[in-house]
Write a protein that holds these residues in place. Structure first.
Motif, mmCIF file in Angstrom:
data_model
loop_
_atom_site.group_PDB
_atom_site.id
_atom_site.type_symbol
_atom_site.label_atom_id
_atom_site.label_comp_id
_atom_site.label_asym_id
_atom_site.label_seq_id
_atom_site.Cartn_x
_atom_site.Cartn_y
_atom_site.Cartn_z
ATOM 1 N N ASP A 1 0.879 -1.209 -0.016
ATOM 2 C CA ASP A 1 -0.005 0.021 -0.152
ATOM 3 C C ASP A 1 0.846 1.125 -0.111
ATOM 4 O O ASP A 1 2.094 1.102 0.293
ATOM 5 N N ASP B 1 0.093 5.033 1.169
ATOM 6 C CA ASP B 1 -0.326 6.065 2.484
ATOM 7 C C ASP B 1 -0.283 5.011 3.717
ATOM 8 O O ASP B 1 -0.963 4.281 3.915
ATOM 9 N N THR C 1 1.704 3.169 4.871
ATOM 10 C CA THR C 1 2.541 1.820 4.676
ATOM 11 C C THR C 1 4.058 2.043 4.151
ATOM 12 O O THR C 1 4.803 1.646 4.940
ATOM 13 N N ASP D 1 -1.940 -1.245 5.728
ATOM 14 C CA ASP D 1 -2.046 -0.587 7.032
ATOM 15 C C ASP D 1 -3.355 -0.256 7.440
ATOM 16 O O ASP D 1 -3.916 -0.117 8.691
ATOM 17 N N ASP E 1 -7.097 -2.354 2.946
ATOM 18 C CA ASP E 1 -5.948 -3.249 2.515
ATOM 19 C C ASP E 1 -6.508 -4.824 2.861
ATOM 20 O O ASP E 1 -5.990 -5.574 2.574
HETATM 21 MG MG LIG Z 1 -2.873 2.968 3.791
#
Ligand SMILES: [Mg+2]
Length: 276
Positions: A22, A24, A26, A212, A216
């Protein structure tokens, strides 16, 4: 599973061929800082052993991710990008080439679905206006997008929407923190990862997936990636799913957490370290 199958699986699980992250939260922090150089060092070191693809699997649009990678001065760009949790892009020389067949079918299915669920938009519109401080926004790829005013409010919105969706079984609400968008149930980070991996001839045993947040969760499945991980800042639902799938919950946050998990699953030999 026969002994031979077990040996084959063990052998495959030993070799990384696809790293799916991922973006943002992560590998990228919320402050716009460059992505940790350690992450790229791992990528370079692994690529010395053989081809290792890197996919960024994000809720952002391709344009938004492109801008962000430039802004953060990413020294290496992903081979593939899954944008908006549904579109697939091949990346060459920092340019994205949409996978026409996949993206076109995705677009047609979504447009048919969004037309069929119009009564739902009205219900959501009324609820948001009367009961929340959230904003309804135009979202790329979704006729209705919601930005809640807090995580708590997003939980309440989620509790309102979930039972409604039973009337439209092909529609799902995709939540990422305080943001919501709507999507066809067959298009998510997991199905897109699977499509790219199939095209590349990479097996789930050779894939590591790291994320995160709630959007996901669909890729945190052993059928898509055998090596599941999340950084220490991941939400509890992701941590629980990673643990349930025998994955690794890192202590470090963001990209440092990804590197920690990477080393856990696929440790480098001493002479391979600091390879960038
Ligand atoms: Mg994210």
């Amino acid at each position: 599973m026969t002994t031979l199958d077990k040996k084959k699986t063990a052998l495959l699980s030993d070799s990384l061929r696809l790293m799916c992250t991922d973006f943002d939260g992560t590998i990228a922090d919320g402050e716009g800082r460059p992505i940790s150089t350690e992450f790229f060092e791992r990528l370079v070191a692994w690529r010395r052993r053989g081809k290792v693809y890197w996919i960024i699997n994000t809720g952002r649009t391709w344009d938004s991710l492109h801008e962000e990678l430039l802004r953060r001065k990413a020294p290496i760009w992903p081979d593939w990008v899954v944008a908006m949790e549904r579109e697939v892009w091949l990346v060459r020389d920092r340019r994205g080439v949409g996978w026409f067949e996949w993206n076109r079918k995705c677009e047609v299915l979504h447009s048919q679905l969004f037309d069929a669920v119009k009564p739902l938009w009205k219900l959501i519109d009324d609820y948001i206006a009367r009961h929340t401080d959230a904003n309804l926004v135009e979202d790329a790829g979704s006729p209705v997008g919601i930005i809640a005013s807090s995580e708590e409010e997003a939980d309440e919105i989620s509790a309102y929407i979930t039972p409604l969706l039973q009337n439209w079984p092909n529609l799902v609400a995709v939540r990422n923190s305080i943001y919501f968008r709507f999507s066809h149930k067959n298009y998510h980070k997991g199905s897109c990862l699977e499509a790219v991996a199939n095209g590349l001839g990479v097996l789930p045993q050779q894939i590591m997936a790291v994320g995160d947040h709630l959007n996901d969760l669909p890729m945190m499945e052993k059928k898509y990636a055998w090596h599941l991980a999340c950084p220490g800042n991941a939400v509890d639902e992701v941590k629980a799913k990673v643990r349930a799938g025998g994955g690794y919950v890192a202590t470090a946050t963001i990209a440092e957490g990804v590197v920690e998990a990477w080393d856990k699953f696929f440790p480098l030999k001493k002479d391979e370290g600091n390879a960038a």
